[in-house]
Scaffold this motif. Structure first.
Motif, PDB file in Angstrom:
ATOM      1  N   VAL A  66      24.470-152.785 -36.294  1.00  0.00           N
ATOM      2  CA  VAL A  66      25.489-153.080 -36.947  1.00  0.00           C
ATOM      3  C   VAL A  66      25.240-154.271 -37.887  1.00  0.00           C
ATOM      4  CG1 VAL A  66      27.967-153.478 -36.821  1.00  0.00           C
ATOM      5  CG2 VAL A  66      26.651-151.855 -35.462  1.00  0.00           C
ATOM      6  N   GLN A  98      37.002-144.650 -38.957  1.00  0.00           N
ATOM      7  CA  GLN A  98      36.022-145.316 -38.018  1.00  0.00           C
ATOM      8  C   GLN A  98      34.885-144.805 -37.644  1.00  0.00           C
ATOM      9  OE1 GLN A  98      37.051-146.142 -33.614  1.00  0.00           O
ATOM     10  NE2 GLN A  98      37.658-148.523 -34.437  1.00  0.00           N
ATOM     11  N   LEU A 121      32.644-148.975 -35.328  1.00  0.00           N
ATOM     12  CA  LEU A 121      32.602-149.904 -36.148  1.00  0.00           C
ATOM     13  C   LEU A 121      33.730-149.328 -37.410  1.00  0.00           C
ATOM     14  CD1 LEU A 121      31.285-151.806 -38.356  1.00  0.00           C
ATOM     15  CD2 LEU A 121      29.653-149.995 -39.031  1.00  0.00           C
ATOM     16  N   CYS A 156      33.327-154.607 -35.047  1.00  0.00           N
ATOM     17  CA  CYS A 156      32.661-153.635 -34.394  1.00  0.00           C
ATOM     18  C   CYS A 156      32.839-153.714 -32.787  1.00  0.00           C
ATOM     19  CB  CYS A 156      31.226-153.108 -34.629  1.00  0.00           C
ATOM     20  SG  CYS A 156      30.372-151.918 -33.786  1.00  0.00           S
ATOM     21  N   GLU A 177      24.291-153.921 -31.551  1.00  0.00           N
ATOM     22  CA  GLU A 177      24.875-154.960 -32.048  1.00  0.00           C
ATOM     23  C   GLU A 177      23.949-155.204 -33.625  1.00  0.00           C
ATOM     24  OE1 GLU A 177      27.068-157.272 -28.774  1.00  0.00           O
ATOM     25  OE2 GLU A 177      25.252-157.997 -29.216  1.00  0.00           O
TER      26      GLU A 177
END
Length: 267
Positions: A158, A131, A210, A193, A155
């Protein structure tokens, strides 16, 4: 030394001083972010490191306030990003419910996991090998003073990274984090995530996690983020093959640099 920037390398400031108009000087704000790649790192040690960096930045802000009152120049506050993965660990945020951890002490030991109550927002989550965890310690006075915008940019970084792997990810209203099948009415929304942050005098800590090649079975021992009706997934599960964390990191950090209009330099 590696550098991730929203600008070309030709526009970087010299080693001493800051070039007027560069990404590192916007109305006196420091837009440089030092990146520490910690590898597989103990959770408590990493948390302590965050706290140390946060405390040092807050102390500098106090000194800068005193300097301003005395007519002296201020010293730029630093920004950091810690990147790592952790051994198996469960963390419970300030608003979380202890009953969302479904293992007792013996169960934690059996699965080689630890448990910590921490000072971020949010409920319970899992961290483990495979991770990619990012802890930005940013002085948002250097960027913008809006915690909601900050979360949305994390966000977005990602989301853009996942798009490079052909995955369409997005947000679900009221649920912080990044999701697949996020559209209203989608049959199988699943989180890839998780995010949980703390902000003190506009300096951030904690961050995002993530799932890349994460062992998703460990999420079965908690109610992830207090959500009972949605699944958890990983990049490897969605693609059907493993992806290296270093590759994902190399794709993610430039998106952070572009969104925050900053220069990320690996220490």
């Amino acid at each position: 030394m590696s550098l991730y920037s929203s600008c070309s390398t030709s526009s970087l400031p010299p080693a001493s001083g800051t070039r007027v108009g560069s990404a590192t000087e916007t109305l006196g704000r420091n837009r440089q972010v030092t990146v520490y790649q910690l590898g597989l790192a103990d959770y408590e040690a990493t948390w302590a490191r965050q706290e140390e960096l946060l405390a040092a930045t807050l102390a500098l802000k106090v000194r800068n306030r005193q300097a301003a009152e005395e007519g002296r120049p201020a010293e730029p506050t630093p920004n950091y990003l810690l990147l790592c993965q952790h051994p198996h660990v469960y963390t419970l945020g300030k608003s979380g419910k202890p009953e969302h951890l479904l293992l007792d002490e013996a169960g934690l030991q059996q699965h080689g996991a630890t448990f910590h109550r921490i000072n971020r927002g949010g409920d319970i989550t899992y961290h483990g090998p495979g991770q990619l965890v990012g802890y930005p310690i940013l002085d948002l006075d250097n960027f913008f003073t809006d915690i909601h915008r900050y979360l949305r940019l994390l966000e977005e970084a990602v989301i853009r990274t996942l798009a490079e792997y052909g995955l369409t990810a997005g947000r679900i209203a009221g649920l912080t984090g990044v999701w697949l099948d996020f559209e209203e009415g989608a049959p199988n929304p699943r989180k890839i995530c998780a995010m949980g942050v703390k902000c003190s005098r506009w300096v951030t800590m904690h961050g995002f996690a993530l799932n890349v090649t994460t062992d998703l079975s460990y999420f079965g021992y908690i109610v992830p983020c207090g959500i009972t009706d949605k699944a958890v997934t990983s990049l490897a599960q969605e693609l059907g093959h493993a992806v290296s964390l270093s590759e994902v990191e190399q794709r993610l950090v430039p998106h952070l640099a572009a969104l925050f209009e900053a220069e990320f330099t690996v220490a």
